[in-house]
Write a protein that holds these residues in place. Sequence first.
Motif, PDB file in Angstrom:
ATOM      1  N   PHE A   6      -0.086  12.549  14.138  1.00  0.00           N
ATOM      2  CA  PHE A   6      -0.730  12.554  12.856  1.00  0.00           C
ATOM      3  C   PHE A   6      -0.494  13.200  11.925  1.00  0.00           C
ATOM      4  N   SER A   7      -0.126  14.533  12.126  1.00  0.00           N
ATOM      5  CA  SER A   7       0.332  15.506  11.104  1.00  0.00           C
ATOM      6  C   SER A   7       1.516  15.243  10.519  1.00  0.00           C
ATOM      7  N   SER A   8       2.367  14.082  10.895  1.00  0.00           N
ATOM      8  CA  SER A   8       3.589  13.899  10.129  1.00  0.00           C
ATOM      9  C   SER A   8       3.330  12.891   9.508  1.00  0.00           C
ATOM     10  N   TYR A   9       2.274  12.365   9.190  1.00  0.00           N
ATOM     11  CA  TYR A   9       1.855  11.180   8.205  1.00  0.00           C
ATOM     12  C   TYR A   9       1.035  11.511   7.004  1.00  0.00           C
ATOM     13  N   ALA A  10       1.565  11.471   5.656  1.00  0.00           N
ATOM     14  CA  ALA A  10       0.791  11.557   4.383  1.00  0.00           C
ATOM     15  C   ALA A  10      -0.437  10.473   4.426  1.00  0.00           C
ATOM     16  N   MET A  11      -1.410  10.700   3.965  1.00  0.00           N
ATOM     17  CA  MET A  11      -2.540   9.834   3.969  1.00  0.00           C
ATOM     18  C   MET A  11      -3.305   9.394   2.665  1.00  0.00           C
ATOM     19  N   ALA A  12      -4.004   8.573   2.464  1.00  0.00           N
ATOM     20  CA  ALA A  12      -4.420   8.158   1.318  1.00  0.00           C
ATOM     21  C   ALA A  12      -5.586   7.124   1.269  1.00  0.00           C
TER      22      ALA A  12
ATOM     23  N   ARG B 207      -5.093  10.873  -2.359  1.00  0.00           N
ATOM     24  CA  ARG B 207      -3.951  10.944  -1.668  1.00  0.00           C
ATOM     25  C   ARG B 207      -3.824  12.263  -1.115  1.00  0.00           C
ATOM     26  N   LEU B 208      -3.225  12.615  -0.045  1.00  0.00           N
ATOM     27  CA  LEU B 208      -3.155  14.014   0.560  1.00  0.00           C
ATOM     28  C   LEU B 208      -1.812  13.932   1.473  1.00  0.00           C
ATOM     29  N   SER B 209      -1.363  15.426   1.204  1.00  0.00           N
ATOM     30  CA  SER B 209       0.126  15.532   2.148  1.00  0.00           C
ATOM     31  C   SER B 209      -0.344  15.690   3.449  1.00  0.00           C
ATOM     32  N   ARG B 210       0.877  15.682   4.173  1.00  0.00           N
ATOM     33  CA  ARG B 210       0.935  16.054   5.751  1.00  0.00           C
ATOM     34  C   ARG B 210      -0.143  17.296   6.146  1.00  0.00           C
ATOM     35  N   SER B 211       0.146  18.069   5.463  1.00  0.00           N
ATOM     36  CA  SER B 211      -0.326  19.597   5.868  1.00  0.00           C
ATOM     37  C   SER B 211      -1.967  19.445   5.252  1.00  0.00           C
ATOM     38  N   GLY B 212      -2.282  18.707   4.269  1.00  0.00           N
ATOM     39  CA  GLY B 212      -3.570  18.873   3.803  1.00  0.00           C
ATOM     40  C   GLY B 212      -3.595  19.988   2.697  1.00  0.00           C
ATOM     41  N   ASP B 213      -2.238  20.432   2.318  1.00  0.00           N
ATOM     42  CA  ASP B 213      -2.415  21.407   1.161  1.00  0.00           C
ATOM     43  C   ASP B 213      -2.528  21.044  -0.226  1.00  0.00           C
ATOM     44  N   ASN B 214      -1.880  19.699  -0.163  1.00  0.00           N
ATOM     45  CA  ASN B 214      -1.661  19.010  -1.688  1.00  0.00           C
ATOM     46  C   ASN B 214      -2.697  17.769  -1.767  1.00  0.00           C
ATOM     47  N   THR B 215      -3.341  17.560  -2.664  1.00  0.00           N
ATOM     48  CA  THR B 215      -4.292  16.543  -2.823  1.00  0.00           C
ATOM     49  C   THR B 215      -4.223  15.986  -4.152  1.00  0.00           C
ATOM     50  N   HIS B 216      -4.572  14.709  -4.385  1.00  0.00           N
ATOM     51  CA  HIS B 216      -4.572  14.089  -5.739  1.00  0.00           C
ATOM     52  C   HIS B 216      -5.588  12.839  -5.678  1.00  0.00           C
ATOM     53  N   CYS B 217      -6.607  13.157  -6.722  1.00  0.00           N
ATOM     54  CA  CYS B 217      -7.634  11.947  -6.909  1.00  0.00           C
ATOM     55  C   CYS B 217      -7.243  11.164  -8.092  1.00  0.00           C
ATOM     56  N   ALA B 218      -7.667  10.035  -8.206  1.00  0.00           N
ATOM     57  CA  ALA B 218      -7.668   9.115  -9.361  1.00  0.00           C
ATOM     58  C   ALA B 218      -8.548   9.566 -10.325  1.00  0.00           C
TER      59      ALA B 218
ATOM     60  N   TYR C  94       3.543  11.722   0.075  1.00  0.00           N
ATOM     61  CA  TYR C  94       2.181  11.299  -0.275  1.00  0.00           C
ATOM     62  C   TYR C  94       2.187  10.526  -1.647  1.00  0.00           C
ATOM     63  N   THR C  95       2.255   9.122  -1.632  1.00  0.00           N
ATOM     64  CA  THR C  95       2.454   8.545  -2.876  1.00  0.00           C
ATOM     65  C   THR C  95       1.224   8.014  -3.231  1.00  0.00           C
TER      66      THR C  95
END
Length: 123
Positions: free
Chosen positions: A29-35, A50-61, A103-104
């Motif tokens: 699971f930790s190798s997947y970016a999620m959205a 969206r959320l990076s694999r580590s969870g350190d980077n996020t972005h909301c509409a 994470y796109t």
Amino acid sequence: QVQLQESGGGLVQAGGSLRLSCAASGRTFSSYAMAWFRQAPGKEREFVARLSRSGDNTHCADSVKGRFTISRDNAKNTVYLQMNSLKPEDTDVYYCAARPDWYTYVSLEYDYWGQGTQVTVSS
């Protein structure tokens, strides 16, 4: 491969809160970016967060910024969407999605999707 299952949707009054969860199968699971995306009948799927694999980077509409928060717990193979100050226009079916690596915000670039959970916000 990963399988995704959303939960936590429901009916809530405007101004209320919900927390969506997306449980993932598999040991990587930790190798997947999620959205999270959402879609109303007859409309295109819309990016929410969206959320990076580590969870350190996020972005909301922009439409949900300041109200929604995406997070993940890699130990529990789960991604969350905390939704506060809900509005009637947030009514949609919400989907979580996964893809390896970056994470796109483009839905077509996600490989795995859940079945969706309905969120309905009454005025």
